[in-house]
Design a protein around this motif. Structure first.
Motif, PDB file in Angstrom:
ATOM      1  N   UNK A 128       2.088 -13.591  -9.079  1.00 49.58           N
ATOM      2  CA  UNK A 128       0.795 -13.200  -9.629  1.00 49.58           C
ATOM      3  C   UNK A 128       0.872 -13.195 -11.153  1.00 49.58           C
ATOM      4  N   UNK A 129       1.962 -12.646 -11.699  1.00 59.20           N
ATOM      5  CA  UNK A 129       2.173 -12.611 -13.145  1.00 59.20           C
ATOM      6  C   UNK A 129       3.601 -13.070 -13.414  1.00 59.20           C
ATOM      7  N   UNK A 130       3.835 -14.355 -13.326  1.00 56.24           N
ATOM      8  CA  UNK A 130       5.194 -14.890 -13.347  1.00 56.24           C
ATOM      9  C   UNK A 130       5.966 -14.473 -14.595  1.00 56.24           C
ATOM     10  N   UNK A 131       5.347 -14.536 -15.759  1.00 59.72           N
ATOM     11  CA  UNK A 131       6.048 -14.213 -16.997  1.00 59.72           C
ATOM     12  C   UNK A 131       6.583 -12.783 -16.964  1.00 59.72           C
ATOM     13  N   UNK A 132       5.789 -11.862 -16.417  1.00 56.24           N
ATOM     14  CA  UNK A 132       6.215 -10.465 -16.367  1.00 56.24           C
ATOM     15  C   UNK A 132       7.217 -10.225 -15.243  1.00 56.24           C
ATOM     16  N   UNK A 133       6.979 -10.863 -14.099  1.00 55.95           N
ATOM     17  CA  UNK A 133       7.840 -10.617 -12.941  1.00 55.95           C
ATOM     18  C   UNK A 133       9.213 -11.271 -13.071  1.00 55.95           C
ATOM     19  N   UNK A 134       9.335 -12.194 -14.002  1.00 52.77           N
ATOM     20  CA  UNK A 134      10.611 -12.901 -14.181  1.00 52.77           C
ATOM     21  C   UNK A 134      11.215 -12.655 -15.566  1.00 52.77           C
ATOM     22  N   UNK A 135      10.871 -11.540 -16.180  1.00 54.56           N
ATOM     23  CA  UNK A 135      11.422 -11.205 -17.494  1.00 54.56           C
ATOM     24  C   UNK A 135      12.945 -11.142 -17.448  1.00 54.56           C
ATOM     25  N   UNK A 136      13.632 -11.687 -18.427  1.00 51.45           N
ATOM     26  CA  UNK A 136      15.086 -11.484 -18.506  1.00 51.45           C
ATOM     27  C   UNK A 136      15.399  -9.988 -18.588  1.00 51.45           C
ATOM     28  N   UNK A 137      16.492  -9.566 -17.963  1.00 51.05           N
ATOM     29  CA  UNK A 137      16.808  -8.140 -17.907  1.00 51.05           C
ATOM     30  C   UNK A 137      16.849  -7.472 -19.283  1.00 51.05           C
ATOM     31  N   UNK A 138      17.462  -8.074 -20.311  1.00 48.39           N
ATOM     32  CA  UNK A 138      17.474  -7.388 -21.613  1.00 48.39           C
ATOM     33  C   UNK A 138      16.061  -7.113 -22.146  1.00 48.39           C
ATOM     34  N   UNK A 139      15.156  -8.082 -21.977  1.00 45.47           N
ATOM     35  CA  UNK A 139      13.777  -7.882 -22.436  1.00 45.47           C
ATOM     36  C   UNK A 139      13.075  -6.817 -21.600  1.00 45.47           C
ATOM     37  N   UNK A 140      13.329  -6.836 -20.283  1.00 52.65           N
ATOM     38  CA  UNK A 140      12.719  -5.841 -19.407  1.00 52.65           C
ATOM     39  C   UNK A 140      13.180  -4.439 -19.780  1.00 52.65           C
ATOM     40  N   UNK A 141      14.469  -4.261 -20.012  1.00 50.44           N
ATOM     41  CA  UNK A 141      14.988  -2.927 -20.343  1.00 50.44           C
ATOM     42  C   UNK A 141      14.503  -2.463 -21.714  1.00 50.44           C
ATOM     43  N   UNK A 174      12.357 -13.557  -9.100  1.00 47.66           N
ATOM     44  CA  UNK A 174      11.950 -12.315  -9.756  1.00 47.66           C
ATOM     45  C   UNK A 174      13.187 -11.569 -10.246  1.00 47.66           C
ATOM     46  N   UNK A 175      13.064 -10.976 -11.426  1.00 45.65           N
ATOM     47  CA  UNK A 175      14.198 -10.245 -11.989  1.00 45.65           C
ATOM     48  C   UNK A 175      14.109  -8.747 -11.709  1.00 45.65           C
ATOM     49  N   UNK A 176      12.981  -8.293 -11.211  1.00 45.01           N
ATOM     50  CA  UNK A 176      12.852  -6.877 -10.861  1.00 45.01           C
ATOM     51  C   UNK A 176      13.864  -6.521  -9.776  1.00 45.01           C
ATOM     52  N   UNK A 177      14.501  -5.370  -9.933  1.00 41.54           N
ATOM     53  CA  UNK A 177      15.504  -4.933  -8.969  1.00 41.54           C
ATOM     54  C   UNK A 177      14.855  -4.755  -7.598  1.00 41.54           C
TER      55      UNK A 177
END
Length: 432
Positions: free
Chosen positions: A3-16, A314-317
């Motif tokens: 649905x929101x690929x850019x957000x759902x696949x954020x690299x972990x460092x950027x997500x944290x 997806x990078x989300x845990x």
């Protein structure tokens, strides 16, 4: 499918980094606008402006369901009531109700997060989604409804109950996706059989189920009987409702929407983090909620994290589906027992039905667990000798896998109560 690929696949460092930024803002805001948190932080001499890492959150106190009840109705709101556009509440059947609120932006985020869950499960704008959750103050119905509309799908807001009508609507309106509890999905399968309806003749392809623990074996039963692909999703009213986490089409763990929720898995006794992959209690901090932000909420739900990357990208845990609740866990003769463990055993035994009841009693200061299980007609009317052998086989399986002895009672098909909502399968008669 995203649905929101850019957000759902954020690299972990950027997500944290995003999580930390949002956590800092949330802590500072609740310390300013919510007296409950301001007082808590003050008592423990915590400075909400001095949070430099995600690990710093562990210094902050937990929020319990009792805290929500004691601040009923609006004590934990972080914005003026005039800016609250929606109020939901728990039923309050076990005490004072818990009340949660949403700003206009909260509703937008909620809709988007549920759309993520639906899209991850394979649902598209071309689908017709039948929502058989209750509406009203319960968050499940409205949460899935707004997410489905955000996705662009057609929504049938039929609500819960009246199963024959549900099935008629399913036939006439060409429903392709069903939203309800897994227990109710099996009840629908039973009623379809009674009505002489072949599920293969329906347009149904997807099932999105939640609101109660269920096993992998139960998923397979639903898939087989309804001819669908069943996925699990997770949410709770105190945090947002549905949309906190959900399975992708891999059906191997629920992706947590980590850009909006920070999660911890803690030992429910020591409240220390468990080792990676170990079972513990899920604790959630909201990162974007405006009306009702919650810090370190103890959900009492038990799960474990799946650290391996998901093939979906997806990078989300991911977390394992709920294994039960720390406060609903049965302790029988010193052994921890979860209803889903028993359910998995029964699903593996040919001749048993997907309906059971657990009766816990105390006799002569000793706990006794009786498993009432429905069996197919042929077994129930077998000779007594065959019945005893069948019961003995179930007992041995239970003893081997649970580590305790149990009593087993066979009952005829359709004799145990069916549930439109969450299945309440445990009757604890112990006077502790």
């Amino acid at each position: 499918m995203y649905w929101e690929q850019k957000k759902e696949c954020l690299p972990r460092p950027e997500l944290e980094a995003l999580q930390l930024e949002r956590l800092q803002k949330t802590l500072q805001r609740v310390a300013t606008t919510v007296p409950f948190y301001r007082n808590k932080f003050s008592e423990e001499k915590l400075d909400a402006t001095r949070v430099n890492s995600l690990d710093d959150l562990r210094r902050f106190p937990f929020t319990m369901k009792q805290d929500l009840r004691e601040n009923y109705p609006y004590g934990l709101f972080a914005i003026p009531l005039r800016d609250v556009v929606r109020v939901h509440s728990s039923s309050g059947t076990t005490g004072m109700a818990t009340v949660v609120g949403y700003s206009k932006n909260d509703i937008v985020n909620w809709s988007n997060l549920v759309a993520r869950i639906l899209c991850g499960a394979g649902v598209t704008a071309d689908d017709v989604i039948q929502i058989a959750f209750g509406y009203g103050l319960f968050t499940g119905g409205f949460g899935l409804h707004y997410g489905a509309e955000r996705l662009g799908a057609s929504v049938i807001p039929i609500s819960a109950g009246n199963t024959k009508r549900q099935i008629q609507i399913m036939q006439d309106f060409k429903t392709t996706a069903l939203v309800c509890t897994p227990s109710y999905a099996l009840k629908m399968a039973d009623v379809m059989m009674d009505m002489g309806i072949n599920p293969n003749g329906l347009s149904l392809r997807f099932g999105l189920f939640g609101a109660e623990p269920w096993s992998e074996a139960m998923r397979q039963e639903i898939n087989d009987r309804l001819g669908i692909r069943a996925t699990d999703n997770y949410g709770l009213s105190e945090i947002m409702g549905p949309g906190v986490a959900g399975e992708c089409q891999e059906c191997d763990g629920l992706h947590v929407n980590e850009d909006h929720f920070f999660i911890e898995i803690l030992d429910p006794e020591t409240l220390e983090p468990v080792k990676p992959g170990e079972v513990g209690e899920l604790v959630i901090t909201t990162l974007t909620k405006e009306a009702f932000p919650v810090i370190r909420y103890r959900t009492r739900d038990l799960t474990r994290l799946l650290p391996e990357p998901c093939p979906c990208g997806r990078t989300f845990v991911r977390m394992h589906r709920m294994l039960g609740r720390s406060d609903d866990m049965l302790i029988i003769k010193g052994v921890n027992v979860f209803p889903t463990q028993i359910e998995s055993i029964l699903f593996d035994i040919e001749g048993t039905e997907p309906h059971y009841r657990l009766i816990v009693e105390r006799e002569n200061n000793e706990d006794k667990l009786t498993v009432m299980v429905e069996v197919v007609e042929g077994i129930f009317f077998d000779a007594m000798k065959k019945q005893r052998a069948f019961v003995d086989m179930i007992k041995k399986r239970m003893a081997s896998e649970l580590g305790i002895g149990v009593n087993v009672k066979l009952v005829e098909e359709r004799t145990l109560e069916r549930f439109n909502g969450k299945g309440d399968r445990v009757v604890d008669r112990r006077e502790l």
